[in-house]
Every structure is written in structure tokens, then in C-alpha cells.
Design a protein around this motif. Structure first.
Motif, PDB file in Angstrom:
ATOM      1  N   PRO A  88      24.983  33.514   4.108  1.00 35.03           N
ATOM      2  CA  PRO A  88      24.207  32.714   5.071  1.00 35.03           C
ATOM      3  C   PRO A  88      22.717  33.052   5.021  1.00 35.03           C
ATOM      4  CG  PRO A  88      25.351  34.487   6.202  1.00 35.03           C
ATOM      5  CD  PRO A  88      25.798  34.551   4.777  1.00 35.03           C
ATOM      6  N   HIS A  90      18.773  31.770   2.674  1.00 36.25           N
ATOM      7  CA  HIS A  90      18.166  30.774   1.808  1.00 36.25           C
ATOM      8  C   HIS A  90      18.398  31.146   0.341  1.00 36.25           C
ATOM      9  CE1 HIS A  90      15.186  33.948   2.398  1.00 36.25           C
ATOM     10  NE2 HIS A  90      14.647  33.601   1.246  1.00 36.25           N
ATOM     11  N   LYS A 226      19.814  26.162   1.624  1.00 36.52           N
ATOM     12  CA  LYS A 226      21.018  26.958   1.847  1.00 36.52           C
ATOM     13  C   LYS A 226      21.909  27.066   0.612  1.00 36.52           C
ATOM     14  CE  LYS A 226      20.094  27.862   6.127  1.00 36.52           C
ATOM     15  NZ  LYS A 226      19.745  29.238   6.553  1.00 36.52           N
TER      16      LYS A 226
END
Length: 358
Positions: A88, A90, A226
Motif C-alpha cells: 500500500p 506509491h 498505486k
């Protein structure tokens, strides 16, 4: 609709006769599999519709990874698993491109050069990431080999998906900024140096022009949010082939017309090639038997599950439940009648190489 299999069935035998000595075993196997896919040669099943009182014949697919009619469900399963495994945070996508001067050598030594491309690119990225001036920790990489350009040209390169951060030696997660991962100029120089060092130990090195080692090598890095969209972008390169059937527009007078999207404008253009040249371009993207075109390094390596779990705890404390994003999973296949939609009844199975139905 024109399919790749149609072109192979009409021109494949003559092509193999003409270029028999130049074809690799993997090329011959791919041509044979594509030609026989979903035909009586593969065997299949006979179904009966109780409403229409009609028999339906369905033949097995070849399951060759270079056949455009196969591998769709496998790709969906891989994509769903990889999305569920994302950290979780970038992400960034790095692309390492083999210089043009090395491509003819790569084409003749595919298994070795492709593996070297993976290994040197991943090693350079991991080495630079461990530097305290940059990330200062162990990173994760999912690498995918891609060999074709949009018009079937030979353009070998590797894409890596990497989370924006790494696990430091003190057990803490070191986060990067959302728009910068590693300095690509330094990464390019290190990548080139590692490739040269590895190739110097082989006979191939003498075939390489000296100016290759003086020219800059292309390495790109860009933020990709993401990471889900990038996985969806990479999945077709793993489980699809250089060209899909839906891109083939016409096959007339031994000329193949197909369409491709321009990378800079996004516009669709048509492209026409002779059938033999079309097959030659397609076959240069057929990988050696057993070659693995997706590889995992660092935190995503199977041997580093404990480190990956630690990173997950550091980032979220506990893993969130991710909803499925790749559509409904098909647990079983029940064919239906194309006329009335009623479930078909299996009558008997057909053995491979059985005769065509009357």
C-alpha cells in the motif's frame, strides 16, 4: 474475421520449407500449435442441446503461450494475484532498453541475452537503491520482458514495477517522494557497466562494436500511482503475443494488413506486410522453450516473504481486504447453446487427430 491461425495455415508450410534451416525448434512448435489450435487435431468434446436437438463440437486450445487464442484466463488470474500482493504505497515503472547495436546479437542469443538483461538491470537498480544517498534499503521489483514494437519490430526491453521505498537495515521503511525514485543517468551508466562486465566473459563480446560502450543507454523511470494500472498494462506482455487477432484487418494476395496505435499521438494506423515478412516478424518474438519472461527481485522474491510481510506491517499495520478488480472469476466452464442459450449436455469426448465432424 482474419486470424493469425488463418495466415499460418495458408502460408506456414511454404514458409517453413523456405527457411527451414533458420527456424528454431520453438518457432516450429509455435507454428504447429497455432495451426492446430481449436481444430480436430487437438481433440475436444461433443455436446447436445436438448431444446434444439443439435450437436455442437468444441475443440481444445493448444495452450501455447504464443497463440493469440489462448492464455486469457491465465493472464486474468496472474493479474488478480499480483494486485492483491501490492504494497500500500506509491509505485514507479522503470524501463531498460537494449541498444540497437546489440539487438542482432540478442536475436541470435535470446535465452542468454534476455536473462542477462534481466539480471544486470535488476542488479543495477538494487545496488543504487541500497546507497544511503538514495533509498538506503532493499527494494522490490517485478520485471517483465517485452520484445516487440507496435508494428512488430524487434525492440527488446524490460519493464520493472517498484514500490516507492525500501526496507532499511534497521528494519524501518524508507519512503521516497512521489515523483522521484532513483537518478536514471547514474542507473543507466551502472546498467551498461554491468552488461559489459558480464559480456566480457563470453565469446559474444568480440562481436559487439566498441561504440556501444561509449553511447548512453536508455533507462526511463516514471511514477505510476498505486501500481494497479501498470500491472494491467504489463499483464498483456506476459500472457499475450506480439499481435492479437483483433488487430489483423485483412489477408489478401499474401499481404497482411494490421493496425497499431501510435505511441505519441494515440491514433490508429494501418500497416501492410507480405505474409512471409509478417510471419518472420511474429516469430522473432517467440521465446526459447522454458524461458521465464516475468521475474521477481528483492522484496518480491519468493525467498524474501518475511521481509515483504514486515514492510506490509510497517505501511499499514494490517493488510486491508482488497476487492477483486479483474472481473468475476470463472470456477468452471459450462458451454451453452449459441442458438437458444440453454446449457449443453456432454455426449462424449473426441480424441486428438480425430476426423472433422460431417
Amino acid at each position: 474475421m482474419v486470424r493469425l491461425a488463418d495466415i499460418v495455415r495458408e502460408c506456414g508450410d511454404v514458409y517453413q520449407e523456405r527457411y527451414h534451416e533458420q527456424l528454431l525448434p520453438s518457432h516450429k512448435q509455435a507454428l504447429r500449435a497455432i495451426e492446430q489450435c481449436r481444430t480436430p487435431a487437438m481433440g475436444g468434446a461433443v455436446y447436445h442441446c436438448g431444446a434444439c436437438e443439435v450437436r455442437h463440437y468444441q475443440y481444445h486450445s493448444c495452450r501455447n503461450r504464443h497463440c493469440p487464442q489462448c492464455q486469457h484466463q491465465v493472464g486474468e488470474d496472474w493479474l488478480e494475484k499480483r494486485i492483491d500482493g501490492l504494497l500500500p504505497t506509491h509505485y514507479f515503472m522503470l524501463t531498460f532498453t537494449l541498444p540497437e547495436s546489440l539487438r542482432s546479437i540478442a536475436r541470435s542469443n535470446q535465452k542468454f541475452i534476455y536473462s542477462l538483461l534481466f539480471r544486470c538491470a535488476a542488479s543495477a537498480t538494487q545496488q543504487l537503491a541500497k546507497d544511503e544517498r538514495h533509498i538506503g534499503g532493499k527494494i522490490g521489483l517485478i520485471g517483465v520482458l517485452h520484445t516487440w514494437g507496435r508494428n512488430l519490430t524487434y525492440h527488446p526491453h524490460v519493464h520493472f514495477l517498484a514500490p516507492g521505498g525500501g526496507l532499511a537495515s534497521d528494519g524501518l521503511w524508507r519512503q521516497t517522494s512521489h515523483n522521484f525514485f532513483l537518478p536514471v543517468k547514474a542507473l543507466s551508466i551502472l546498467f551498461r557497466a554491468k552488461m559489459r562486465e558480464a559480456l566480457q566473459k563470453t565469446e559474444i563480446f568480440e562481436q559487439i562494436p566498441n561504440d556501444v560502450w561509449q553511447s548512453p543507454w536508455v533507462v526511463h523511470c516514471k511514477p505510476v500511482g498505486k501500481g494497479e494500472a501498470t500491472l494491467k498494462y504489463l499483464a498483456p506482455y506476459i500472457f499475450r503475443v506480439a499481435i492479437s487477432d483483433r488487430r489483423i484487418m485483412r489477408f489478401v494476395d499474401e499481404k497482411v494488413t494490421f493496425r497499431f496505435r501510435q505511441s505519441d499521438t494515440g491514433k490508429w494506423l494501418s500497416y501492410r506486410l507480405g505474409a512471409f515478412e509478417f510471419l518472420r516478424r511474429f516469430l522473432q518474438h517467440v521465446l526459447p522453450k522454458g524461458f521465464v519472461k516475468v521475474r521477481y527481485y528483492g522484496l518480491f522474491s519468493p525467498s524474501n516473504k518475511a521481509d515483504l510481510a514486515n514492510c506490509l506491517q510497517l505501511l499499514l499495520l494490517e493488510r486491508p481486504k482488497l476487492r477483486k478488480r479483474t472481473g468475476k472469476t470463472v470456477l468452471s466452464y459450462q458451454p451453452t447453446c449459441p442458438a437458444c442459450g440453454i446449457d449443453l449436455i456432454l455426449v462424449f469426448m473426441l480424441q486428438a487427430n480425430s476426423r472433422c465432424p460431417p
